[in-house]
Design an enzyme around this catalytic site. Structure first.
Site, mmCIF file in Angstrom:
data_model
loop_
_atom_site.group_PDB
_atom_site.id
_atom_site.type_symbol
_atom_site.label_atom_id
_atom_site.label_comp_id
_atom_site.label_asym_id
_atom_site.label_seq_id
_atom_site.Cartn_x
_atom_site.Cartn_y
_atom_site.Cartn_z
ATOM 1 N N HIS A 67 0.832 -1.204 0.000
ATOM 2 C CA HIS A 67 0.000 0.000 0.000
ATOM 3 C C HIS A 67 0.866 1.254 0.000
ATOM 4 O O HIS A 67 2.019 1.244 0.429
ATOM 5 C CB HIS A 67 -0.936 0.012 1.209
ATOM 6 C CG HIS A 67 -0.241 -0.210 2.515
ATOM 7 N ND1 HIS A 67 -0.020 -1.463 3.018
ATOM 8 C CD2 HIS A 67 0.295 0.647 3.420
ATOM 9 C CE1 HIS A 67 0.612 -1.372 4.184
ATOM 10 N NE2 HIS A 67 0.824 -0.097 4.447
ATOM 11 N N CYS A 180 1.380 1.577 11.700
ATOM 12 C CA CYS A 180 2.354 1.291 10.648
ATOM 13 C C CYS A 180 2.683 2.609 9.956
ATOM 14 O O CYS A 180 1.963 3.599 10.143
ATOM 15 C CB CYS A 180 1.838 0.240 9.663
ATOM 16 S SG CYS A 180 0.602 0.829 8.501
#
Length: 624
Positions: A67, A180
């Protein structure tokens, strides 16, 4: 917004042809480009690879979620891809990967999009659902599975969680933070995995997520206080000061997904290091913003000092031993020469190491070499400790400037930046500043300062010693303490005079010794646990480890710090009045035999510790 709004059928790859990770990324990026999801395939791929370099997004159990959040994305999209035979995506469990979700999010994505992606991440924790996706044969099947899963899932009410701190329960209670670097997928997968595993283990848990849309379900002070332990499953920095004196287990965010049971078990059993925050007071957000520049400077300075200290301690003590040998065997003896040469060589690195690691903290690895050279030029030009400090910060920010200047170069030259362009340009710039400006200016300042200190009268020397002693005790390892210690080391390296080192050392030894004495002679003023901890402060105080006093100062700051400063100021001033010197930067009681007027140094230490312990013991109220 529903997940199927982001999971577009025209981008799906139901039979991926790639055989390895690079091929899989290229195939998915190309599909996004073909369907006009992204406007710059190179920039998007670079963002994907940057995230992969931090931690593989191959989560294990056959799933990967590469991503990126970048301006190269036109609209939020999730690309679904399936490899029939599986491929090596460098998954965290080392097994083949079959299902891929490439998430593309523009920088301006709104909160609705991010919440939808969070819901997608949580769904992929369900093993039955994942198995059904592996059997899907068409984009319509994939859409139908997600529609069914969304319908069956229980909606969360405004993202609020139960506040267990206000409930009476016999169940163990832990808190966690998941995060994250991009805050899109792994953050919420780790959250859901921890919650589900906690339910299976009959454990209460509160999870704060640090996602792209900021912190959600933020932990309260009451919850943190009540928790048996803290789990930090994160691949980026989170606010840690609030967990001061709690057992904190720090792991990658992937462990929150794949090792939830292990993390919860360790947190319940307090099988984790206890966090000792340097600054446990959480300021409000505006104060944090206004002081962030000073925190950054302090962090960079501490990075330099922490790397410098082994050279200070090792070199300083060996040099001190050489002086002791000289007194017994004379300066011509080989043993004296050995200790003196080895210690002096270690000392020669002090300023270059300080400057190099300050620069590295600012500009990462490209800053190290210019910082080291700048520090060495400070030594050779007699700019001294102050010149080295300036060289470190200057080199770091010059390298940041160089990075910015070369940012627009073609990507084909990326490989040359770190190996050629940054070193040459950084060295050239720091060389100019150090040779023509910093070196000459700070050599003059340094000479004037040393001359001033050498000509101090007794009264002024006592005041300076008292000031240094007080600074060592006022925050016990914090900025004031480190500033006084660094100043004393700087004078010691320039002049070889350990008088101010004596003031700094005695000021750092007084607080723990005072607490040890107070807990011994004023037993009714301390709890049983405090009296037991007080005994260890005898050892820590005599070893010049000021931090032994921190737990007492945190529990009773006004009395402990106030009394400690009073005794440290007295002791620091007395070392200068009695001309005590310590020819070593550390060691406490173990280097006192090397001191000049060692008996008077011990008397000053005893007077300071007794004053502080009496004030503290009389000031505190009896324990009920």
């Amino acid at each position: 917004m529903r997940i199927n709004d982001l999971l577009r059928k025209d981008t799906m790859i139901m039979d991926m042809q790639a055989a390895d990770k690079p091929g899989a990324i290229d195939e998915m990026v190309q599909r996004l480009q073909e369907n006009h999801v992204i406007n710059d395939s190179k920039a998007f791929k670079e963002a994907i690879l940057k995230r992969e370099a931090q931690t593989s997004t191959g989560l294990g159990d056959g799933i990967a979620m590469p991503h990126a959040k970048t301006n190269a994305v036109n609209e939020p999209t999730v690309l679904f891809a399936k490899s029939r035979g599986g491929l090596d995506y460098e998954a965290l469990d080392g097994q083949p990967t079959y299902l891929f979700f490439m998430i593309a999010v523009p920088d301006g994505a709104n909160d609705t999009h991010l919440q939808t992606l969070a819901a997608l991440s949580k769904m992929l924790i369900d093993q039955d659902f994942v198995e059904q996706l592996k059997q899907a044969s068409s984009p319509d099947d994939v859409h139908a599975l997600f529609q069914q899963e969304e319908t069956e899932s229980q909606p969360e009410a405004d993202d609020q969680e139960t506040d267990y701190s206000k409930q009476e329960s016999d169940k163990p209670f832990v808190v966690a933070v998941t995060a994250c670097p991009t805050g899109i997928a792994h953050t919420y997968m780790a959250e859901d995995a921890l919650k589900k595993k906690a339910t299976e283990m009959d454990v209460n848990i509160r999870v704060e997520t640090n996602g792209s849309d900021g912190a959600k379900n933020a932990l309260t002070n009451e919850e943190i206080e009540k928790a048996a332990g803290v789990i930090i499953a994160a691949d980026k920095n989170v606010e840690m000061a609030r967990f001061d004196r709690k057992p904190v287990l720090e792991r990658p965010v992937s462990d929150g997904i794949n090792k939830a049971e292990e993390l919860i078990t360790k947190a319940i059993n307090q099988d984790a290091p206890t966090l000792q925050a340097e600054n446990v007071s959480d300021a409000d957000s505006e104060a944090e913003k206004s002081s962030s520049i000073w925190r950054k400077i302090y962090k960079d300075l501490m990075n330099g000092i922490s790397h410098m200290l082994p050279f200070v301690v090792g070199g300083g003590i060996l040099m001190a031993i050489s002086f002791l040998v000289e007194g017994f065997l004379g300066s011509d003896h080989e043993l004296f020469e050995f200790f003196n040469v080895v210690g002096s060589n270690a000392f020669y690195f002090l300023i270059p190491i300080l400057a190099g690691y300050i620069a590295m903290s600012i500009a990462d690895r490209p800053g190290l070499m210019p910082g080291l050279v700048g520090g060495l030029m400070a030594v050779n030009s007699d700019a001294g400790f102050l010149g080295g400090l300036v060289a470190g910060f200057l080199a770091g920010y010059l390298v940041l400037l160089v990075k910015r200047a070369f940012r627009g170069l073609p990507k084909s030259l990326d490989g040359l930046k770190s190996i050629l362009l940054y070193p040459v340009a950084g060295l050239f710039l720091i060389g100019i500043f150090m040779y023509f400006l910093i070196g000459p200016v700070f050599a003059t300042i340094n000479t004037a300062m040393v001359t001033f200190l050498e000509n101090l009268g007794t009264g002024n020397a006592v005041i300076l010693g008292a000031l240094l002693g007080g600074m060592m005790a006022i925050d016990m390892g914090g900025p004031f303490n480190k500033a006084a210690y660094a100043f004393s080391i700087g004078i010691f390296t320039e002049t070889g005079d350990g008088s101010l080192m004596a003031a700094a050392m005695v000021g750092g030894m007084v607080p723990p010794l005072a607490i040890a004495l107070a807990t011994t002679f004023f037993k009714n003023k301390f709890t049983e646990n405090e009296r037991k901890s007080g005994v260890t402060n005898y050892v820590m105080g005599l070893s010049f480890i000021t931090e032994g006093a921190i737990p007492f100062a945190a529990a009773d700051p006004i009395r402990v710090i106030g009394s400690s400063v009073l005794g440290a100021v007295t002791a620091g001033g007395l070392t200068q009045l009695w001309s005590s010197t310590i020819p070593a930067p550390h060691g406490g009681i173990f280097v006192i035999p090397l001191a000049d007027n060692a008996i008077l140094f011990l008397v000053a230490l005893l007077i300071g510790a007794v004053i502080s312990s009496l004030v503290l013991g009389l000031w505190r109220k009896p324990v009920e």
